[in-house]
Scaffold this motif. Sequence first.
Motif, PDB file in Angstrom:
ATOM      1  N   SER A   2       0.902  -1.220   0.156  1.00 24.59           N
ATOM      2  CA  SER A   2       0.062   0.008  -0.010  1.00 24.59           C
ATOM      3  C   SER A   2       0.846   1.280   0.056  1.00 24.59           C
ATOM      4  O   SER A   2       2.008   1.275   0.411  1.00 24.59           O
ATOM      5  CB  SER A   2      -0.942   0.092   1.286  1.00 24.59           C
ATOM      6  N   ARG A   7      -0.143   3.876   4.878  1.00 27.84           N
ATOM      7  CA  ARG A   7       0.705   2.992   5.793  1.00 27.84           C
ATOM      8  C   ARG A   7       1.293   3.924   6.940  1.00 27.84           C
ATOM      9  O   ARG A   7       1.602   3.283   8.205  1.00 27.84           O
ATOM     10  CB  ARG A   7       2.053   2.473   5.015  1.00 27.84           C
ATOM     11  N   ALA A  67      -2.725  -2.170   4.586  1.00 26.92           N
ATOM     12  CA  ALA A  67      -2.119  -1.056   5.380  1.00 26.92           C
ATOM     13  C   ALA A  67      -2.565  -1.336   6.889  1.00 26.92           C
ATOM     14  O   ALA A  67      -3.769  -0.911   7.290  1.00 26.92           O
ATOM     15  CB  ALA A  67      -2.327   0.243   5.025  1.00 26.92           C
ATOM     16  N   SER A  70      -3.955   2.059   8.569  1.00 25.40           N
ATOM     17  CA  SER A  70      -5.243   2.178   8.178  1.00 25.40           C
ATOM     18  C   SER A  70      -6.142   1.239   9.108  1.00 25.40           C
ATOM     19  O   SER A  70      -7.516   1.836   9.459  1.00 25.40           O
ATOM     20  CB  SER A  70      -5.518   2.108   6.487  1.00 25.40           C
TER      21      SER A  70
END
Length: 245
Positions: A2, A7, A67, A70
């Motif tokens: 990602s 990240r 990620a 996230s």
Amino acid sequence: MSDECFRHPRLAAVYDPLDPGRGDLDPYLRMAEEFGARQVLDIGCGTGVFALRLAARGFRVVGVDPAGASLDVARGKPGGERVRWIHGDATTLPPLAADLATMTGNAAQEITDPEDWRAFLRGTRAALRPGGRLVFETRVPARRAWKEWNREATYAAAEVPGAGAVAYWVELLDVSGPLVTFRQVYSFAADGQVLTSESTLRFRERREVETELVAQGFSVEDVRDAPDRPGREFVFVARRPESAG
């Protein structure tokens, strides 16, 4: 892998406040209801905005994203316990038998390598029950969306709780055939830090997408227009056949 904007913990934390208007997700909610889905797999779920909307409507939801930062944001939101969060991608999923898989926000364009795209389609197909659907969007190449990817057209600013004032804009870096590379810039007023995240997207023609879907075992049920962005995006509805025959 990602992008840094997903990240990096500081960037993941400001992602939602800098993109608060998510009316683009409403058609996906309507399609989940239209198709009579009960379990939905949200691929590239990011900070969980769509997954949590689905869960609030009573759907059983699995959100997957590569990620971790996230996903940390997603888990910490109200209702986060209603969603099964998976750190990974469509190629590393456990058996699910989902009724519907979605990939919103043009996330499909972030898969730029052709073999990675094929692996994504195979992995998603395996995660669907027979008859289950995959729905995703991708920008129409002829509209050249990247022409608007500059500071003047993209500048936004928000007051983010816990972070202070944050400014954001996009800078176009390169256009090479179907690949478009750009930089996202984040400026934090609280301490003057400027963070950047570079991304490359692949712009696929409609026929290219349809051909690969069929090659990876889907049937193309429909290609719709994004109602909030008419003429700017293809919305593909692909289906895993009920049987191998």
